[in-house]
Write a protein that holds these residues in place. Structure first.
Motif, PDB file in Angstrom:
ATOM      1  N   ILE A 218     -34.850  27.103 -18.783  1.00 20.07           N
ATOM      2  CA  ILE A 218     -33.479  27.230 -19.277  1.00 20.07           C
ATOM      3  C   ILE A 218     -32.575  27.846 -18.204  1.00 20.07           C
ATOM      4  O   ILE A 218     -31.362  27.629 -18.194  1.00 20.07           O
ATOM      5  CB  ILE A 218     -33.428  28.065 -20.591  1.00 20.07           C
ATOM      6  N   ASP A 219     -33.179  28.601 -17.282  1.00 19.11           N
ATOM      7  CA  ASP A 219     -32.398  29.145 -16.165  1.00 19.11           C
ATOM      8  C   ASP A 219     -31.824  28.020 -15.305  1.00 19.11           C
ATOM      9  O   ASP A 219     -30.658  28.051 -14.914  1.00 19.11           O
ATOM     10  CB  ASP A 219     -33.225  30.146 -15.322  1.00 19.11           C
ATOM     11  N   GLU A 220     -32.642  26.995 -15.043  1.00 23.44           N
ATOM     12  CA  GLU A 220     -32.145  25.850 -14.270  1.00 23.44           C
ATOM     13  C   GLU A 220     -31.113  25.046 -15.067  1.00 23.44           C
ATOM     14  O   GLU A 220     -30.134  24.562 -14.514  1.00 23.44           O
ATOM     15  CB  GLU A 220     -33.289  24.921 -13.852  1.00 23.44           C
ATOM     16  N   ILE A 221     -31.358  24.898 -16.376  1.00 17.84           N
ATOM     17  CA  ILE A 221     -30.436  24.121 -17.213  1.00 17.84           C
ATOM     18  C   ILE A 221     -29.064  24.795 -17.298  1.00 17.84           C
ATOM     19  O   ILE A 221     -28.030  24.150 -17.184  1.00 17.84           O
ATOM     20  CB  ILE A 221     -31.000  23.952 -18.650  1.00 17.84           C
TER      21      ILE A 221
ATOM     22  N   HIS B 210     -34.817  38.714 -12.112  1.00 13.13           N
ATOM     23  CA  HIS B 210     -33.815  37.833 -11.503  1.00 13.13           C
ATOM     24  C   HIS B 210     -34.046  36.380 -11.912  1.00 13.13           C
ATOM     25  O   HIS B 210     -33.779  35.465 -11.149  1.00 13.13           O
ATOM     26  CB  HIS B 210     -33.866  37.948  -9.978  1.00 13.13           C
ATOM     27  N   THR B 211     -34.572  36.191 -13.098  1.00 18.04           N
ATOM     28  CA  THR B 211     -34.908  34.842 -13.568  1.00 18.04           C
ATOM     29  C   THR B 211     -33.692  33.910 -13.519  1.00 18.04           C
ATOM     30  O   THR B 211     -33.785  32.777 -13.035  1.00 18.04           O
ATOM     31  CB  THR B 211     -35.473  34.934 -14.998  1.00 18.04           C
ATOM     32  N   PHE B 212     -32.556  34.391 -13.997  1.00 17.49           N
ATOM     33  CA  PHE B 212     -31.344  33.566 -13.977  1.00 17.49           C
ATOM     34  C   PHE B 212     -30.581  33.706 -12.662  1.00 17.49           C
ATOM     35  O   PHE B 212     -29.960  32.755 -12.193  1.00 17.49           O
ATOM     36  CB  PHE B 212     -30.430  33.929 -15.159  1.00 17.49           C
ATOM     37  N   LEU B 213     -30.629  34.912 -12.068  1.00 20.35           N
ATOM     38  CA  LEU B 213     -29.791  35.184 -10.897  1.00 20.35           C
ATOM     39  C   LEU B 213     -30.072  34.242  -9.724  1.00 20.35           C
ATOM     40  O   LEU B 213     -29.142  33.742  -9.092  1.00 20.35           O
ATOM     41  CB  LEU B 213     -29.981  36.647 -10.449  1.00 20.35           C
ATOM     42  N   ASP B 214     -31.360  33.994  -9.426  1.00 18.68           N
ATOM     43  CA  ASP B 214     -31.647  33.153  -8.256  1.00 18.68           C
ATOM     44  C   ASP B 214     -31.088  31.739  -8.450  1.00 18.68           C
ATOM     45  O   ASP B 214     -30.565  31.132  -7.512  1.00 18.68           O
ATOM     46  CB  ASP B 214     -33.150  33.138  -7.923  1.00 18.68           C
ATOM     47  N   ASP B 215     -31.142  31.244  -9.677  1.00 20.23           N
ATOM     48  CA  ASP B 215     -30.604  29.906  -9.947  1.00 20.23           C
ATOM     49  C   ASP B 215     -29.069  29.902  -9.901  1.00 20.23           C
ATOM     50  O   ASP B 215     -28.459  28.933  -9.444  1.00 20.23           O
ATOM     51  CB  ASP B 215     -31.079  29.405 -11.313  1.00 20.23           C
ATOM     52  N   ILE B 216     -28.473  30.980 -10.393  1.00 18.27           N
ATOM     53  CA  ILE B 216     -27.007  31.091 -10.352  1.00 18.27           C
ATOM     54  C   ILE B 216     -26.529  31.041  -8.901  1.00 18.27           C
ATOM     55  O   ILE B 216     -25.607  30.294  -8.556  1.00 18.27           O
ATOM     56  CB  ILE B 216     -26.548  32.410 -11.025  1.00 18.27           C
TER      57      ILE B 216
ATOM     58  N   GLU C 216     -40.977  37.492 -17.480  1.00 19.28           N
ATOM     59  CA  GLU C 216     -42.065  37.001 -16.621  1.00 19.28           C
ATOM     60  C   GLU C 216     -41.621  35.841 -15.747  1.00 19.28           C
ATOM     61  O   GLU C 216     -42.397  35.327 -14.957  1.00 19.28           O
ATOM     62  CB  GLU C 216     -43.233  36.506 -17.495  1.00 19.28           C
ATOM     63  N   ASP C 217     -40.387  35.373 -15.909  1.00 22.07           N
ATOM     64  CA  ASP C 217     -39.895  34.198 -15.179  1.00 22.07           C
ATOM     65  C   ASP C 217     -40.887  33.038 -15.342  1.00 22.07           C
ATOM     66  O   ASP C 217     -41.328  32.427 -14.370  1.00 22.07           O
ATOM     67  CB  ASP C 217     -39.688  34.541 -13.698  1.00 22.07           C
ATOM     68  N   ASN C 218     -41.216  32.782 -16.601  1.00 24.49           N
ATOM     69  CA  ASN C 218     -42.182  31.726 -16.917  1.00 24.49           C
ATOM     70  C   ASN C 218     -41.734  30.377 -16.327  1.00 24.49           C
ATOM     71  O   ASN C 218     -40.627  29.934 -16.579  1.00 24.49           O
ATOM     72  CB  ASN C 218     -42.300  31.623 -18.446  1.00 24.49           C
TER      73      ASN C 218
HETATM   74 MG    MG Z   1     -35.058  31.089 -12.061  1.00 17.37          MG
END
Ligand code: MG
Length: 163
Positions: free
Chosen positions: A94-97, A139-145, A87-89
């Motif tokens: 943690i994605d940003e961290i 893409h919860t982690f991908l956009d931050d990566i 849900e990309d809460n």
């Molecule tokens: Mg994200």
């Protein structure tokens, strides 16, 4: 014996498979730095991205984040992590961290750049963020990566031009 993996080319392939080409990241780095460096070229930006992707801590963050996105997309994580990632809460964070290790490879301006990109979501970042919200893709982690790679590369460009 275990086969040696070329982490860098593996990471580039992973990014491409998830919808992001190096060229898309070059667009962002160029836009970030062109106002400060009149003579800036796309080649300089691409070299900077290349240096960022050489770093082992960057490769590990890419491997970890993209794997979590893929597993969440396939419903393979355990609850409650599955829902938080899928849900990309916004409070998950943690994605940003995870990507802080990427932002900081060329000093703390990387962090300022990352914050800016996370707010504005230019180019491919906005496209993937929207796709993650509107479709089954995660893409919860991908956009931050991607934001972090662009932010670190922009810092590297800035440092080199100041020499
Ligand atoms: Mg994200």
């Amino acid at each position: 014996m275990k086969k040696e993996i070329n982490y860098k080319s593996h990471c580039i392939k992973l990014l491409e498979n998830r919808g992001c080409r190096i060229d898309d990241i070059t667009d962002i780095v160029f836009d970030l730095q062109k106002k400060y460096i009149a003579t800036l070229t796309r080649d300089v930006c691409e070299d900077a991205i290349d240096r960022v992707l050489d770093k082992r801590e960057v490769q590990y963050a890419i491997l970890t984040g993209i794997e979590l996105d893929i597993q969440a997309e396939n419903g393979k994580l355990s609850e409650p992590l599955q829902s938080l990632v899928a849900e990309d809460n916004p409070l998950f964070g943690i994605d940003e961290i995870l990507v802080l290790s990427i932002c900081n490879v060329y000093g703390t301006i990387g962090l300022t750049n990352f914050g800016y990109l996370d707010k504005v979501k230019p180019g491919i970042i906005g496209k993937l963020d929207k796709e993650g919200k509107d479709t089954h893709r995660c893409h919860t982690f991908l956009d931050d990566i991607i934001g972090a790679i662009a932010a670190a590369a922009a810092s590297s460009v800035a440092h080199n031009s100041a020499l």
